[in-house]
Design a protein around this motif. Structure first.
Motif, mmCIF file in Angstrom:
data_model
loop_
_atom_site.group_PDB
_atom_site.id
_atom_site.type_symbol
_atom_site.label_atom_id
_atom_site.label_comp_id
_atom_site.label_asym_id
_atom_site.label_seq_id
_atom_site.Cartn_x
_atom_site.Cartn_y
_atom_site.Cartn_z
ATOM 1 N N SER A 1 -10.405 14.162 7.189
ATOM 2 C CA SER A 1 -9.678 12.908 7.096
ATOM 3 C C SER A 1 -9.254 12.639 5.652
ATOM 4 C CB SER A 1 -10.560 11.763 7.591
ATOM 5 O OG SER A 1 -9.964 10.530 7.294
ATOM 6 N N ILE A 2 -7.968 12.434 5.452
ATOM 7 C CA ILE A 2 -7.465 12.037 4.133
ATOM 8 C C ILE A 2 -7.902 10.604 3.856
ATOM 9 C CG2 ILE A 2 -5.375 11.550 2.796
ATOM 10 C CD1 ILE A 2 -4.072 13.930 4.250
ATOM 11 N N LYS A 3 -7.843 9.756 4.881
ATOM 12 C CA LYS A 3 -8.206 8.346 4.724
ATOM 13 C C LYS A 3 -9.652 8.188 4.259
ATOM 14 C CE LYS A 3 -7.699 4.032 7.232
ATOM 15 N NZ LYS A 3 -7.245 3.439 8.482
ATOM 16 N N LYS A 4 -10.554 9.035 4.754
ATOM 17 C CA LYS A 4 -11.963 8.966 4.362
ATOM 18 C C LYS A 4 -12.235 9.814 3.128
ATOM 19 C CE LYS A 4 -13.604 8.336 9.080
ATOM 20 N NZ LYS A 4 -14.331 8.988 10.185
ATOM 21 N N ARG A 5 -11.185 10.338 2.510
ATOM 22 C CA ARG A 5 -11.268 11.165 1.298
ATOM 23 C C ARG A 5 -12.095 12.429 1.505
ATOM 24 N NH1 ARG A 5 -9.036 8.745 -3.344
ATOM 25 N NH2 ARG A 5 -8.490 6.606 -2.928
ATOM 26 N N ARG B 1 0.837 -1.203 0.000
ATOM 27 C CA ARG B 1 0.000 0.000 0.000
ATOM 28 C C ARG B 1 0.877 1.260 0.000
ATOM 29 N NH1 ARG B 1 -4.358 -0.869 3.744
ATOM 30 N NH2 ARG B 1 -5.231 -1.834 1.914
ATOM 31 N N GLN B 2 1.942 1.242 0.778
ATOM 32 C CA GLN B 2 2.858 2.384 0.809
ATOM 33 C C GLN B 2 3.520 2.579 -0.560
ATOM 34 O OE1 GLN B 2 5.946 2.013 3.751
ATOM 35 N NE2 GLN B 2 6.458 4.169 3.663
ATOM 36 N N ASP C 1 -0.897 6.885 10.208
ATOM 37 C CA ASP C 1 -0.317 6.673 8.891
ATOM 38 C C ASP C 1 -0.079 7.986 8.157
ATOM 39 O OD1 ASP C 1 -2.923 7.340 8.438
ATOM 40 O OD2 ASP C 1 -3.370 5.677 7.117
ATOM 41 N N ASN D 1 0.903 3.959 -3.033
ATOM 42 C CA ASN D 1 0.663 5.380 -2.771
ATOM 43 C C ASN D 1 1.820 6.252 -3.237
ATOM 44 O OD1 ASN D 1 -1.843 4.859 -1.666
ATOM 45 N ND2 ASN D 1 -1.099 4.821 0.435
#
Length: 153
Positions: A116-120, A65-66, A135, A69
């Motif tokens: 939240s970036i994770k939740k877009r 995943r890293q 993260d 990205n």
């Protein structure tokens, strides 16, 4: 399946079918020569071998995943929409940025909430922090000193 407990839930999460997920798990079990899951009344449970493999599998997933990205979008042109929180430090550089990248459109969120970036909820987040947690990936832009000033009266 470890996260979801069932083939069907795992397939939905992966945007596939339960038959495909089952075949992939069975193929991995044949390749390793061990059973990774056991069926139970509550769904699928990890076997001893599955529990032993899980930490390395999670580490491999995180590394992939890293890597994804890091390279996602590198071949693309600088175009599209960026959502970011409104920030007084951005004002001096936004004009120059937009002249360099005219095909990028910026949506600014005028809120003190942390998006939240994770939740877009945002694509970029500029925050004042001492240490990064979770993260988050960050760059120190410059040292910042803030003062609070008021009249004596």
């Amino acid at each position: 399946m470890t996260r979801t407990g069932s083939l069907l839930s795992a397939a939905e999460q992966l945007d596939g079918t339960h038959a495909t997920v089952r075949r992939q798990v069975e193929g991995l079990e044949v390749q390793l020569g061990v059973r990774l899951f056991r069926r139970s009344a509550g769904g699928l449970e990890l076997s001893a071998a599955g529990r032993m493999l899980l930490p390395q599998a999670l580490e491999a997933e995180a590394s992939l995943r890293q890597g994804f990205n890091a390279v996602r979008g590198l071949d693309g042109e600088a175009a599209g929409r960026i959502r970011l929180p409104a920030h007084f430090l951005l004002a001096p550089v936004l004009g120059e940025f937009l002249s360099l990248y005219p095909d990028i459109h910026i949506d600014m969120n005028l809120s003190y909430a942390i998006d939240s970036i994770k939740k877009r909820e945002t694509d970029v987040s500029i925050r004042h922090v001492h240490d990064l947690t979770g993260d988050a990936v960050g760059r120190k832009l410059f040292p910042l000193s803030i003062g609070v000033f008021a009249w004596r009266s």
